[in-house]
Design a protein around this motif. Structure first.
Motif, PDB file in Angstrom:
ATOM      1  N   LYS A  25     -38.654  54.644  12.082  1.00  0.00           N
ATOM      2  CA  LYS A  25     -39.246  53.463  12.718  1.00  0.00           C
ATOM      3  C   LYS A  25     -40.129  52.676  11.750  1.00  0.00           C
ATOM      4  N   PHE A  26     -41.034  53.366  11.055  1.00  0.00           N
ATOM      5  CA  PHE A  26     -41.947  52.666  10.148  1.00  0.00           C
ATOM      6  C   PHE A  26     -41.191  52.150   8.924  1.00  0.00           C
ATOM      7  N   ALA A  29     -39.641  48.906   9.940  1.00  0.00           N
ATOM      8  CA  ALA A  29     -40.651  47.847  10.008  1.00  0.00           C
ATOM      9  C   ALA A  29     -41.039  47.374   8.608  1.00  0.00           C
ATOM     10  N   LYS A  32     -38.457  45.008   7.346  1.00  0.00           N
ATOM     11  CA  LYS A  32     -38.592  43.718   8.024  1.00  0.00           C
ATOM     12  C   LYS A  32     -39.726  42.894   7.418  1.00  0.00           C
ATOM     13  N   VAL A  33     -40.850  43.556   7.142  1.00  0.00           N
ATOM     14  CA  VAL A  33     -42.020  42.864   6.589  1.00  0.00           C
ATOM     15  C   VAL A  33     -41.803  42.515   5.121  1.00  0.00           C
ATOM     16  N   ASP A  86     -45.575  53.060  17.483  1.00  0.00           N
ATOM     17  CA  ASP A  86     -45.314  51.700  17.954  1.00  0.00           C
ATOM     18  C   ASP A  86     -46.508  50.778  17.713  1.00  0.00           C
ATOM     19  N   ILE A  89     -46.717  49.860  14.026  1.00  0.00           N
ATOM     20  CA  ILE A  89     -45.687  48.878  13.681  1.00  0.00           C
ATOM     21  C   ILE A  89     -46.099  47.483  14.130  1.00  0.00           C
ATOM     22  N   LYS A  90     -46.688  47.385  15.315  1.00  0.00           N
ATOM     23  CA  LYS A  90     -47.167  46.078  15.804  1.00  0.00           C
ATOM     24  C   LYS A  90     -48.243  45.515  14.877  1.00  0.00           C
ATOM     25  N   GLU A  93     -46.547  44.296  11.689  1.00  0.00           N
ATOM     26  CA  GLU A  93     -45.773  43.072  11.890  1.00  0.00           C
ATOM     27  C   GLU A  93     -46.661  41.853  12.136  1.00  0.00           C
TER      28      GLU A  93
END
Length: 113
Positions: A25-26, A29, A32-33, A86, A89-90, A93
């Motif tokens: 998951k991380f 992220a 994506k970043v 989660d 990650i928020k 982001e």
């Protein structure tokens, strides 16, 4: 595209399922970043668990993302490691709009009228 960012997880056993979850998951992220922050060098997640032999375990998690200019540090603590992941990650982001607005813009004076 760019190379994969090294992600290290400290404080969890390698065979623990939460370790795999944090990595996937991380790591996703981070990729994506990376489109907005291309200068990320590495990321490290440190997990400290309290009362592991009891019925519930409390986790204190710190995520450090090192870039070439500075260091981004995020901390969370909770009973559920999935919820912590989660929330981290928020927080990561949320950096995207901050850096996206700093791109070079054309000067108003140099535009043709």
């Amino acid at each position: 595209m760019a190379q994969k960012i090294p992600l290290y997880i400290v404080g969890l056993a390698k065979d623990e399922p939460a370790n795999e979850l944090l990595m996937s998951k991380f790591g996703g992220a981070l990729e994506k970043v990376q489109q907005v922050l291309p200068d990320i060098i590495e990321a490290k997640i440190t997990v400290k668990s309290q009362n592991p032999e009891g019925s519930r375990t409390h986790y204190d998690v710190t995520a450090i993302v090192k870039t070439s200019k500075n260091q981004l540090v995020y901390t969370e603590s909770d009973w559920d490691i999935l919820k912590i992941c989660d929330q981290l990650i928020k927080k990561l982001e949320r950096e995207m709009p901050k850096h996206d607005d700093k791109r070079q813009r054309d000067s108003i004076r140099k535009r043709e009228v």
